[in-house]
Design a protein around this motif. Structure first.
Motif, mmCIF file in Angstrom:
data_model
loop_
_atom_site.group_PDB
_atom_site.id
_atom_site.type_symbol
_atom_site.label_atom_id
_atom_site.label_comp_id
_atom_site.label_asym_id
_atom_site.label_seq_id
_atom_site.Cartn_x
_atom_site.Cartn_y
_atom_site.Cartn_z
ATOM 1 N N ARG A 154 29.140 47.430 49.404
ATOM 2 C CA ARG A 154 29.110 47.340 50.867
ATOM 3 C C ARG A 154 28.879 48.424 51.031
ATOM 4 O O ARG A 154 28.713 48.968 52.188
ATOM 5 C CB ARG A 154 30.561 46.435 51.138
ATOM 6 C CG ARG A 154 30.940 46.210 52.816
ATOM 7 C CD ARG A 154 31.373 45.293 53.117
ATOM 8 N NE ARG A 154 31.803 44.200 52.937
ATOM 9 C CZ ARG A 154 31.376 42.825 53.025
ATOM 10 N NH1 ARG A 154 30.654 43.283 53.982
ATOM 11 N NH2 ARG A 154 31.872 42.337 52.676
ATOM 12 N N TYR A 157 24.865 48.983 52.003
ATOM 13 C CA TYR A 157 24.461 48.558 52.966
ATOM 14 C C TYR A 157 25.145 49.204 54.619
ATOM 15 O O TYR A 157 24.364 48.877 55.212
ATOM 16 C CB TYR A 157 25.383 47.205 52.668
ATOM 17 C CG TYR A 157 24.840 46.280 54.300
ATOM 18 C CD1 TYR A 157 23.878 45.591 54.194
ATOM 19 C CD2 TYR A 157 26.232 45.987 55.273
ATOM 20 C CE1 TYR A 157 23.920 44.715 55.670
ATOM 21 C CE2 TYR A 157 25.791 45.037 56.266
ATOM 22 C CZ TYR A 157 24.427 44.442 56.690
ATOM 23 O OH TYR A 157 24.098 43.629 57.450
ATOM 24 N N LYS A 161 22.258 49.606 57.406
ATOM 25 C CA LYS A 161 21.634 48.786 57.757
ATOM 26 C C LYS A 161 20.431 49.247 58.073
ATOM 27 O O LYS A 161 20.481 47.947 58.374
ATOM 28 C CB LYS A 161 22.627 48.978 58.928
ATOM 29 C CG LYS A 161 24.068 48.319 58.545
ATOM 30 C CD LYS A 161 25.082 48.316 59.900
ATOM 31 C CE LYS A 161 26.875 47.446 59.042
ATOM 32 N NZ LYS A 161 27.263 47.844 59.923
ATOM 33 N N TYR A 164 17.790 46.200 56.977
ATOM 34 C CA TYR A 164 18.545 45.119 56.969
ATOM 35 C C TYR A 164 17.950 45.184 58.839
ATOM 36 O O TYR A 164 18.389 43.161 59.111
ATOM 37 C CB TYR A 164 19.160 44.867 56.308
ATOM 38 C CG TYR A 164 19.636 45.424 55.413
ATOM 39 C CD1 TYR A 164 18.409 44.872 53.787
ATOM 40 C CD2 TYR A 164 20.298 46.925 55.218
ATOM 41 C CE1 TYR A 164 18.227 45.286 53.241
ATOM 42 C CE2 TYR A 164 20.577 46.775 54.002
ATOM 43 C CZ TYR A 164 19.827 46.244 52.192
ATOM 44 O OH TYR A 164 19.383 47.227 51.220
ATOM 45 N N ARG A 266 19.333 41.487 58.518
ATOM 46 C CA ARG A 266 19.878 40.608 57.567
ATOM 47 C C ARG A 266 21.129 40.941 57.437
ATOM 48 O O ARG A 266 21.879 41.383 57.321
ATOM 49 C CB ARG A 266 19.057 40.810 56.186
ATOM 50 C CG ARG A 266 18.102 40.039 56.480
ATOM 51 C CD ARG A 266 16.813 40.114 55.106
ATOM 52 N NE ARG A 266 16.170 42.054 55.186
ATOM 53 C CZ ARG A 266 15.393 42.625 54.766
ATOM 54 N NH1 ARG A 266 15.496 42.067 53.572
ATOM 55 N NH2 ARG A 266 15.331 44.103 55.012
ATOM 56 N N SER A 267 22.549 40.354 57.091
ATOM 57 C CA SER A 267 23.626 40.261 56.571
ATOM 58 C C SER A 267 24.598 40.300 55.482
ATOM 59 O O SER A 267 22.864 40.545 54.677
ATOM 60 C CB SER A 267 24.466 38.847 56.823
ATOM 61 O OG SER A 267 24.382 37.567 55.609
ATOM 62 N N ASP A 269 25.630 39.706 53.161
ATOM 63 C CA ASP A 269 26.160 38.301 51.866
ATOM 64 C C ASP A 269 24.391 38.219 51.633
ATOM 65 O O ASP A 269 23.853 37.156 50.791
ATOM 66 C CB ASP A 269 26.703 37.277 52.521
ATOM 67 C CG ASP A 269 28.164 37.224 52.876
ATOM 68 O OD1 ASP A 269 28.551 38.224 51.670
ATOM 69 O OD2 ASP A 269 28.577 36.440 53.360
#
Length: 303
Positions: A154, A157, A161, A164, A266-267, A269
């Protein structure tokens, strides 16, 4: 035999249209008990030339020599660990490749290899190298012994960001033109279809030698991360109905974007498995570099 995701047959083969220079065979390097010959170096240089960013032959030759030395070190490491790839495993892999490409007999397989500029022995050695590389990576992964938890993923991510934000799905159609002994002519044909995408169906029905020609050249829908990196870079930069040209050993591949859909960011998950793979890959790569460096320091290498 010619496909979008880059089967071993395409990635490994030298360009059959390129004349093979006459060389005086000699030992280029000794790596422990192994030797690297002039023909080994020439073959590797030709292979690297298809994807190299530099056009300098000296850079390619040096990179080829370094690659061959590292391959030799990996092989010797696996032998020392008792984890060598066996001849039987190699034969099983080759049989699987032949079956997956719909080649009925060994003789047909040898003819196809010859068309792509390879002898069966050369192809077999390339299969061995790829299998040994995979085996070596698996050993390094076990040695790394590092668990990536969700907190790590996380954090990555949130810090990346922007990577994504763009999330597209493209539906693709291909046409594969064999170069034969006239690659310039094949490239000109490809460029003509690229300039007039409306004529792409004609390329598929009259020229394409890909198995997909039987289904109108359609090869499906793809999201980012599913295609070979060089192809993905070109394809996802196109808009609907534009055509990319990808040069392959022995062929020119045209890829047309039939549809382009924005799926939204994109999330976490949706991408956490890929983030895990990426973080684990970074750790494994460091372990590989460490092990290769140690072997270089302890193995007799003469160039």
């Amino acid at each position: 035999m010619l496909n979008l995701v880059g089967a071993l047959l395409l990635i490994a083969a030298p360009d059959p249209s390129a004349a093979t220079p006459m060389i005086s065979e000699k030992i280029e390097a000794r790596v422990g008990k192994d030797i690297i010959t002039s023909s080994d170096l020439l073959t590797m240089t030709q292979m690297l030339s298809h994807s190299a960013k530099s056009d300098k032959s000296l850079d390619l030759k040096q990179k080829a020599l370094e690659t061959l030395i590292e391959r030799s070190l990996m092989r010797q490491y696996l032998e020392r660990m008792g984890m060598s790839v066996s001849d039987r495993e190699i034969e099983q892999k080759i049989a699987s490749i032949r079956q997956q490409n719909g080649i009925a007999t060994n003789e047909d397989f040898r003819r196809m290899l010859a068309f792509q500029g390879l002898t069966f022995d050369q192809f077999r050695e390339q299969v061995r190298s790829q299998m040994e590389n995979m085996q070596f990576v698996n050993v390094m992964r076990r040695q790394a012994q590092h668990t990536i938890d969700e907190k790590d993923m996380r954090a990555f991510y949130n810090a990346n960001k922007a990577d994504y934000k763009d999330n597209f799905e493209v539906e693709l159609q291909e046409c594969v033109i064999l170069t034969g002994d006239n690659p310039d002519a094949a490239l000109k044909q490809a460029e003509a279809f690229q300039k007039k995408p409306s004529t792409f169906d004609k390329c598929v029905t009259t020229l394409s030698k890909a198995p997909s020609a039987e289904s109108g050249g359609r090869i499906g829908k793809f999201q980012s991360g599913l295609l070979r990196e060089d192809i993905e870079h070109k394809v996802f930069g196109l808009t609907k109905n534009q055509v990319a040209i990808v040069t392959q050993p022995g062929a020119v591949q045209l890829i047309k974007v039939l549809e382009r859909k924005d799926l939204g960011p994109r999330s976490f998950d949706a991408v956490k498995d890929k983030i895990r793979e990426r973080l684990e890959g970074n750790i494994v790569q460091k372990e590989i570099q460490k092990t290769i460096a140690e072997m270089k320091a302890t193995t007799f290498i003469q160039i």
